[in-house]
Design an enzyme around this catalytic site. Structure first.
Site, PDB file in Angstrom:
ATOM      1  N   GLU A   1     -13.874  69.917  -1.545  1.00  0.00           N
ATOM      2  CA  GLU A   1     -13.324  68.564  -1.600  1.00  0.00           C
ATOM      3  C   GLU A   1     -13.918  67.761  -2.755  1.00  0.00           C
ATOM      4  O   GLU A   1     -13.979  66.535  -2.716  1.00  0.00           O
ATOM      5  CB  GLU A   1     -13.537  67.848  -0.266  1.00  0.00           C
ATOM      6  CG  GLU A   1     -12.794  68.507   0.880  1.00  0.00           C
ATOM      7  CD  GLU A   1     -12.216  67.533   1.889  1.00  0.00           C
ATOM      8  OE1 GLU A   1     -12.224  66.310   1.649  1.00  0.00           O
ATOM      9  OE2 GLU A   1     -11.743  68.002   2.944  1.00  0.00           O
TER      10      GLU A   1
ATOM     11  N   LYS B   1     -10.759  57.867   6.015  1.00  0.00           N
ATOM     12  CA  LYS B   1     -10.738  57.674   4.567  1.00  0.00           C
ATOM     13  C   LYS B   1      -9.991  58.822   3.894  1.00  0.00           C
ATOM     14  O   LYS B   1     -10.201  59.988   4.231  1.00  0.00           O
ATOM     15  CB  LYS B   1     -12.176  57.631   4.019  1.00  0.00           C
ATOM     16  CG  LYS B   1     -12.269  57.636   2.495  1.00  0.00           C
ATOM     17  CD  LYS B   1     -13.655  58.045   2.022  1.00  0.00           C
ATOM     18  CE  LYS B   1     -13.637  58.349   0.532  1.00  0.00           C
ATOM     19  NZ  LYS B   1     -14.874  58.997   0.081  1.00  0.00           N
TER      20      LYS B   1
ATOM     21  N   HIS C   1     -10.147  64.613   0.778  1.00  0.00           N
ATOM     22  CA  HIS C   1      -9.993  64.410  -0.657  1.00  0.00           C
ATOM     23  C   HIS C   1      -9.059  65.461  -1.216  1.00  0.00           C
ATOM     24  O   HIS C   1      -9.258  66.653  -1.002  1.00  0.00           O
ATOM     25  CB  HIS C   1     -11.349  64.481  -1.357  1.00  0.00           C
ATOM     26  CG  HIS C   1     -12.324  63.472  -0.830  1.00  0.00           C
ATOM     27  ND1 HIS C   1     -12.967  63.635   0.374  1.00  0.00           N
ATOM     28  CD2 HIS C   1     -12.733  62.284  -1.336  1.00  0.00           C
ATOM     29  CE1 HIS C   1     -13.742  62.577   0.590  1.00  0.00           C
ATOM     30  NE2 HIS C   1     -13.618  61.756  -0.425  1.00  0.00           N
TER      31      HIS C   1
END
Length: 254
Positions: A86, A170, A143
Site C-alpha cells: 500500500e 480513510k 491506498h
C-alpha cells in the site's frame, strides 16, 4: 455523526484537522523532527514507523515512541506501519503486523493506530479488537497507487471500514486526470452525507492536491501536510495548507 476524540482534539467538527508525518529513519532523526514541529501549527503527528531502521525490534519501537510522546506533549500521535503493498517502505508478516500494533496500543503512548483494512478480515478484526481493548482509536485505511476506483467502489471500501468497526475510515487514491479527482470528491460527499456515522478521511494523491484543501466542504475530516519530507505524493507544506484551508473555512462561514 459522532465525533472522535484524540487526546484533546475533536475530529469530525469544524475545519479538517491537519496531520503531519514523521518519516525519519533513526531515533535521533525522529525526535529532532518532532522538536522542529514546535515551530509549526498542526493537529496530529503521524509516525510512519515503516521508515524506522529498528522497526522490527519492538522494544526499540516502544522506547522511541515513549520519547516521541514526551517530546510532542499533548499533540496526538497516529502510529502507522504502511506496508509495501500500500505504498510503504517495508514488508511485514501478518503476525508481526498484529503484534506490533497491539503492543503500541497497549503502551498508551500512541492515541490512534492505522490498520490497513484489506489485510485479511480475520487479522483486521483481531487488530481492531486489540486496539479498542487498549482504549485507542483505529484509523482504517486503504491506498490505491494504481488509479482511482469507481465511485461505488470507493464508497464500498469506506463502508467496509465502518462496518468492521474502525473509528475513522480513510482512503487515498491516485488520479489519472481531473475526472478521477471529481470521482473521489463525489464519493466523499455521498459517503459523508448518506452513509457515514463517524468522521472519514479521503484524498486524491499527486495532482489531486485540491482534495487536500477542500475536505470541509465535501466531508473529509482530516488532511495531511508536510514539514520537509513528504510521506505521500501531493502533500504540501503545512503552513501553505493551513492558509488555504482558512480561506475556504471563512468562505464557507459567510
Amino acid at each position: 455523526m459522532k465525533t472522535v476524540i484524540l487526546r484533546n482534539l475533536e475530529v469530525g467538527s469544524g475545519s479538517p484537522k491537519v496531520i503531519v508525518p514523521i518519516v525519519a529513519v533513526s531515533t535521533e532523526g525522529i525526535l529532532a523532527k518532532a522538536k522542529e514541529f514546535a515551530n509549526y501549527t498542526m493537529d496530529v503527528v503521524e509516525w510512519r514507523v515503516d521508515f524506522y531502521e529498528d522497526v522490527f525490534d519492538t522494544a526499540k519501537v516502544l522506547s522511541t515512541l515513549k520519547a516521541l510522546r514526551a517530546t510532542l506533549g499533548e499533540t496526538p500521535i497516529l502510529f502507522t506501519f504502511r506496508t509495501k503493498k500500500e505504498g510503504g517502505e517495508k514488508n511485514i508478516s501478518p503476525d508481526a503486523y498484529l503484534a506490533l500494533n497491539t503492543a503500541v496500543a497497549n503502551s498508551g503512548d500512541a492515541d490512534a493506530v492505522d490498520v490497513e483494512i484489506f489485510s485479511g478480515d480475520e487479522l483486521v478484526r483481531k487488530a481492531i479488537d486489540a486496539i479498542h481493548a487498549a482504549g485507542k482509536v483505529v484509523v482504517g485505511s486503504n491506498h490505491d497507487f494504481n488509479g482511482t476506483p469507481s465511485k461505488s467502489d470507493i464508497i464500498y471500501r469506506l463502508r467496509k471500514m465502518q462496518d468492521m468497526g474502525t473509528d475513522i475510515p480513510k482512503i487515498a487514491v491516485m488520479p489519472k486526470g481531473p475526472a478521477d479527482v471529481i470521482t473521489l470528491l463525489d464519493a466523499t460527499q455521498e459517503m459523508a452525507n448518506c452513509h457515514a456515522d463517524r468522521p472519514i478521511i479521503t484524498m486524491s494523491m499527486g495532482k489531486g492536491v485540491i482534495t487536500r484543501l477542500c475536505g470541509e466542504y465535501f466531508g473529509s475530516s482530516m488532511t495531511f501536510g508536510a514539514v520537509g519530507q513528504v510521506s505521500a505524493p501531493g502533500q504540501i507544506p503545512v503552513e501553505q495548507l493551513k492558509t488555504a484551508m482558512d480561506i475556504l473555512h471563512r468562505g464557507l462561514a459567510d
